[in-house]
Design a protein around this motif. Sequence first.
Motif, short mmCIF file in Angstrom:
data_model
loop_
_atom_site.label_atom_id
_atom_site.label_comp_id
_atom_site.label_asym_id
_atom_site.label_seq_id
_atom_site.Cartn_x
_atom_site.Cartn_y
_atom_site.Cartn_z
N LEU A 269 -19.37 32.14 9.85
CA LEU A 269 -17.99 31.77 9.50
C LEU A 269 -17.95 30.82 8.31
O LEU A 269 -17.12 30.98 7.40
CB LEU A 269 -17.29 31.13 10.70
CG LEU A 269 -16.83 32.05 11.80
CD1 LEU A 269 -16.39 31.24 13.01
CD2 LEU A 269 -15.69 32.92 11.31
N THR A 270 -18.83 29.85 8.30
CA THR A 270 -18.86 28.89 7.19
C THR A 270 -19.27 29.58 5.89
O THR A 270 -18.68 29.33 4.84
CB THR A 270 -19.82 27.73 7.51
OG1 THR A 270 -19.45 27.16 8.76
CG2 THR A 270 -19.74 26.66 6.44
N ALA A 271 -20.26 30.45 5.95
CA ALA A 271 -20.71 31.17 4.75
C ALA A 271 -19.64 32.13 4.24
O ALA A 271 -19.56 32.39 3.04
CB ALA A 271 -22.00 31.91 5.03
N ALA A 272 -18.82 32.65 5.14
CA ALA A 272 -17.78 33.61 4.74
C ALA A 272 -16.52 32.94 4.19
O ALA A 272 -15.67 33.63 3.60
CB ALA A 272 -17.41 34.50 5.92
N LEU A 273 -16.37 31.64 4.36
CA LEU A 273 -15.15 30.97 3.91
C LEU A 273 -14.85 31.16 2.42
O LEU A 273 -13.69 31.38 2.07
CB LEU A 273 -15.20 29.49 4.25
CG LEU A 273 -14.84 29.15 5.69
CD1 LEU A 273 -14.99 27.66 5.94
CD2 LEU A 273 -13.44 29.60 6.03
N PRO A 274 -15.83 31.09 1.51
CA PRO A 274 -15.48 31.33 0.10
C PRO A 274 -14.94 32.74 -0.13
O PRO A 274 -14.02 32.92 -0.93
CB PRO A 274 -16.80 31.12 -0.64
CG PRO A 274 -17.59 30.23 0.23
CD PRO A 274 -17.21 30.60 1.63
N TRP A 275 -15.48 33.73 0.56
CA TRP A 275 -14.98 35.10 0.41
C TRP A 275 -13.58 35.21 0.97
O TRP A 275 -12.72 35.88 0.40
CB TRP A 275 -15.90 36.07 1.12
CG TRP A 275 -17.22 36.28 0.47
CD1 TRP A 275 -17.84 35.45 -0.42
CD2 TRP A 275 -18.08 37.39 0.66
NE1 TRP A 275 -19.05 35.98 -0.79
CE2 TRP A 275 -19.21 37.17 -0.13
CE3 TRP A 275 -18.00 38.52 1.43
CZ2 TRP A 275 -20.26 38.07 -0.19
CZ3 TRP A 275 -19.06 39.42 1.39
CH2 TRP A 275 -20.17 39.18 0.58
N ILE A 276 -13.34 34.59 2.11
CA ILE A 276 -12.01 34.63 2.73
C ILE A 276 -11.00 33.91 1.84
O ILE A 276 -9.89 34.39 1.63
CB ILE A 276 -12.06 34.01 4.13
CG1 ILE A 276 -12.93 34.87 5.06
CG2 ILE A 276 -10.67 33.85 4.72
CD1 ILE A 276 -13.28 34.22 6.38
N ALA A 277 -11.38 32.76 1.31
CA ALA A 277 -10.47 31.99 0.46
C ALA A 277 -10.18 32.71 -0.86
O ALA A 277 -9.09 32.60 -1.41
CB ALA A 277 -11.06 30.61 0.18
N ARG A 278 -11.15 33.47 -1.33
CA ARG A 278 -10.98 34.19 -2.59
C ARG A 278 -10.00 35.34 -2.42
O ARG A 278 -9.35 35.75 -3.36
CB ARG A 278 -12.35 34.68 -3.06
CG ARG A 278 -12.33 35.26 -4.43
CD ARG A 278 -13.69 35.55 -4.99
NE ARG A 278 -14.68 35.96 -4.04
CZ ARG A 278 -15.93 35.54 -4.08
NH1 ARG A 278 -16.31 34.70 -5.00
NH2 ARG A 278 -16.82 35.97 -3.20
N GLY A 279 -9.90 35.86 -1.21
CA GLY A 279 -8.97 36.96 -0.94
C GLY A 279 -9.40 38.23 -1.65
O GLY A 279 -10.53 38.66 -1.53
N GLY A 280 -8.49 38.83 -2.38
CA GLY A 280 -8.79 40.09 -3.06
C GLY A 280 -9.31 39.93 -4.47
O GLY A 280 -9.52 40.91 -5.17
N VAL A 281 -9.52 38.69 -4.90
CA VAL A 281 -9.99 38.44 -6.26
C VAL A 281 -11.45 38.85 -6.36
O VAL A 281 -12.28 38.49 -5.54
CB VAL A 281 -9.84 36.95 -6.63
CG1 VAL A 281 -10.36 36.68 -8.03
CG2 VAL A 281 -8.39 36.53 -6.51
N LYS A 282 -11.75 39.64 -7.39
CA LYS A 282 -13.12 40.12 -7.59
C LYS A 282 -14.00 38.96 -8.06
O LYS A 282 -13.64 38.20 -8.95
CB LYS A 282 -13.12 41.23 -8.62
CG LYS A 282 -14.47 41.89 -8.79
CD LYS A 282 -14.41 43.04 -9.75
CE LYS A 282 -15.80 43.64 -9.88
NZ LYS A 282 -15.83 44.75 -10.80
N PRO A 283 -15.20 38.81 -7.44
CA PRO A 283 -16.09 37.73 -7.85
C PRO A 283 -16.65 37.99 -9.24
O PRO A 283 -16.67 39.13 -9.71
CB PRO A 283 -17.19 37.75 -6.80
CG PRO A 283 -17.18 39.14 -6.26
CD PRO A 283 -15.76 39.63 -6.37
#
Length: 167
Positions: free
Chosen positions: A107-121
């Motif tokens: 969950l902690t590692a996934a937070l940046p992906w969740i916070a980024r939403g649909g924005v492509k890295p």
Amino acid sequence: MRLLGRLFLGAFALVLAVPCGALVLAAGVLLDPVSRDTIGALGLIGIIEGIDDIAAGLPPDVAIGAVIAFLKALATLLLLPPALAALIGETLRLRALAWYGGATGLLTAALPWIARGGVKPPSGQGALVAEGRVMVVLFLTGAVSGLVYWMIAGRSTVDERTPPVHP
């Protein structure tokens, strides 16, 4: 009464798990040069600019708002994953060490992906390496928080489905 005791023990475990996660996060950011540069570019510049703005006469309500936003981000990173894993673990009666450490770390590692939403890295090998290393630091942060929670609240529970063993 048993529920009240579990709630107290869970809250106490979270109070101890969050600072342990914060220490691991600080150590990971300080020891890993890629994470240090990435986090520094994202956070330290904003803090330095905020201090400059406060020194230049920024209104106090804006400064307080900035501090509150920083504390919200920190709480989301350090408190939300262990609390969510604990809530799910208590609800589903998951008492395994792997659940608390693994679920909190993921969950902690996934937070940046969740916070980024649909924005492509950002693309490119350098960006992928930096993101991967930051994710490892975040996973370790969450895993330590989850393991500390388990050591205090998770392993002390007794499964009501199995009868006690009397010698």
